[in-house]
Enzyme design. Sequence first.
Site, PDB file in Angstrom:
ATOM      1  N   ASN A   9     -32.354  27.331  44.231  1.00 46.76           N
ATOM      2  CA  ASN A   9     -32.756  27.923  45.393  1.00 46.76           C
ATOM      3  C   ASN A   9     -31.363  28.241  46.246  1.00 46.76           C
ATOM      4  O   ASN A   9     -30.944  27.522  46.731  1.00 46.76           O
ATOM      5  CB  ASN A   9     -33.572  27.005  46.187  1.00 46.76           C
ATOM      6  CG  ASN A   9     -33.822  27.472  47.585  1.00 46.76           C
ATOM      7  OD1 ASN A   9     -33.741  28.611  47.847  1.00 46.76           O
ATOM      8  ND2 ASN A   9     -34.384  26.759  48.572  1.00 46.76           N
ATOM      9  N   TRP A  10     -31.172  29.618  46.074  1.00 50.58           N
ATOM     10  CA  TRP A  10     -30.083  30.226  46.747  1.00 50.58           C
ATOM     11  C   TRP A  10     -30.119  29.997  48.352  1.00 50.58           C
ATOM     12  O   TRP A  10     -29.074  30.382  48.885  1.00 50.58           O
ATOM     13  CB  TRP A  10     -29.472  31.626  46.146  1.00 50.58           C
ATOM     14  CG  TRP A  10     -29.402  31.461  44.796  1.00 50.58           C
ATOM     15  CD1 TRP A  10     -29.492  30.694  43.941  1.00 50.58           C
ATOM     16  CD2 TRP A  10     -28.648  32.667  44.254  1.00 50.58           C
ATOM     17  NE1 TRP A  10     -29.196  31.141  42.587  1.00 50.58           N
ATOM     18  CE2 TRP A  10     -28.692  32.463  42.815  1.00 50.58           C
ATOM     19  CE3 TRP A  10     -28.426  34.162  44.637  1.00 50.58           C
ATOM     20  CZ2 TRP A  10     -27.990  33.361  41.696  1.00 50.58           C
ATOM     21  CZ3 TRP A  10     -27.624  35.159  43.520  1.00 50.58           C
ATOM     22  CH2 TRP A  10     -27.479  34.483  42.152  1.00 50.58           C
ATOM     23  N   GLU A  98     -37.448  23.900  54.702  1.00 49.38           N
ATOM     24  CA  GLU A  98     -36.894  24.772  55.671  1.00 49.38           C
ATOM     25  C   GLU A  98     -37.833  25.932  56.311  1.00 49.38           C
ATOM     26  O   GLU A  98     -37.688  26.264  57.513  1.00 49.38           O
ATOM     27  CB  GLU A  98     -35.511  25.407  55.338  1.00 49.38           C
ATOM     28  CG  GLU A  98     -34.284  24.450  55.141  1.00 49.38           C
ATOM     29  CD  GLU A  98     -33.575  24.579  53.715  1.00 49.38           C
ATOM     30  OE1 GLU A  98     -33.491  25.540  53.132  1.00 49.38           O
ATOM     31  OE2 GLU A  98     -32.935  23.629  53.530  1.00 49.38           O
ATOM     32  N   GLU A 168     -39.257  17.400  47.356  1.00 49.33           N
ATOM     33  CA  GLU A 168     -38.031  17.286  47.993  1.00 49.33           C
ATOM     34  C   GLU A 168     -37.976  16.403  49.338  1.00 49.33           C
ATOM     35  O   GLU A 168     -38.294  17.011  50.429  1.00 49.33           O
ATOM     36  CB  GLU A 168     -37.508  18.872  48.340  1.00 49.33           C
ATOM     37  CG  GLU A 168     -37.373  19.565  47.242  1.00 49.33           C
ATOM     38  CD  GLU A 168     -36.782  20.794  47.450  1.00 49.33           C
ATOM     39  OE1 GLU A 168     -35.842  21.181  46.503  1.00 49.33           O
ATOM     40  OE2 GLU A 168     -37.077  21.777  48.427  1.00 49.33           O
ATOM     41  N   GLY A 174     -29.544  18.819  51.482  1.00 48.26           N
ATOM     42  CA  GLY A 174     -28.193  19.412  51.725  1.00 48.26           C
ATOM     43  C   GLY A 174     -27.406  18.309  52.446  1.00 48.26           C
ATOM     44  O   GLY A 174     -26.586  18.632  53.338  1.00 48.26           O
ATOM     45  N   GLY A 235     -30.167  23.253  45.438  1.00 51.52           N
ATOM     46  CA  GLY A 235     -29.644  24.252  46.699  1.00 51.52           C
ATOM     47  C   GLY A 235     -28.201  24.487  46.349  1.00 51.52           C
ATOM     48  O   GLY A 235     -27.666  25.401  45.476  1.00 51.52           O
ATOM     49  N   GLY A 236     -27.410  23.770  47.202  1.00 48.73           N
ATOM     50  CA  GLY A 236     -26.145  23.995  47.164  1.00 48.73           C
ATOM     51  C   GLY A 236     -25.032  24.073  45.698  1.00 48.73           C
ATOM     52  O   GLY A 236     -24.452  24.969  45.580  1.00 48.73           O
TER      53      GLY A 236
END
Length: 253
Positions: A9-10, A98, A168, A174, A235-236
């Site tokens: 997931n960018w 988010e 998640e 993050g 993610g990151g």
Amino acid sequence: MRKKIVAGNWKMNKNAAEAEELMIQLLEYKKQHNTLCEVWIAPPSLYLMMAKDLFKNNEIGVFSQDMSAQDSGAYTGEISADMLKSIDADGSLIGHSERRQYHQENDKSCAVKIKKALGKGLTPVYCNGETLDQRKGGQHLDVVKTQTETALFDLSAEEIKKVVIAYEPVWAIGTGETASPEQAQEIHAHIRKIIAEKYGEEVADEISILYGGSVKPDNAKEIFSQPDIDGGLIGGAALKVEDFSKIIEGFNA
Ligand code: 13P
């Protein structure tokens, strides 16, 4: 055997040139390695067509990060299931924390979106997970149960089999703080049991449940080795081919 998947997931990262560069690197990697899992990406929607153009043989799955609950019309800024289907995208993330935090997404709106995605032959990746306060208050099992039931239990058995779930925990996204493999396994088994109680073991056994939240090259293998964890939503660490490829290899090791 249910699918093993590593999905990136960018989020809101990379300009067009950077996105193209990373996609090309991922494609090269995918061509050169016999990965033991499917590899998917969810870039910003601006780059979905670029991804589809590059991944001509569907080497890498292409997902949006969200999609509208509406079919079409005056919904500025939104993209529909139909639009995603028209570029041959594979599916969409739905209900990422988010989106819940900043865009009023909730389990009921997720239920609508999931139905719409399935109706167009897209794969919904339904994201859920508890907040830190809910975990500290010992409510995590109940929270995830409600999230799962509200978003998914209007589906038929045939439909729910096509959903991918991404657990998640919000406190692990993050933050560098990962759920321990045991904590993640507990929730994954819990989700599978909730589904089995309504739809039967056979259906529950077919559903891939991914873990997301600070998955990195050094913890992927241990997380993926848990019996009810079928991969990760990253993610990151999905933003660099060196890291993402090592996570993919969490399945080879
Ligand atoms: P991080 O891997 O950066 O913690 O993000 C997880 C996530 O939100 C994937 O959807």
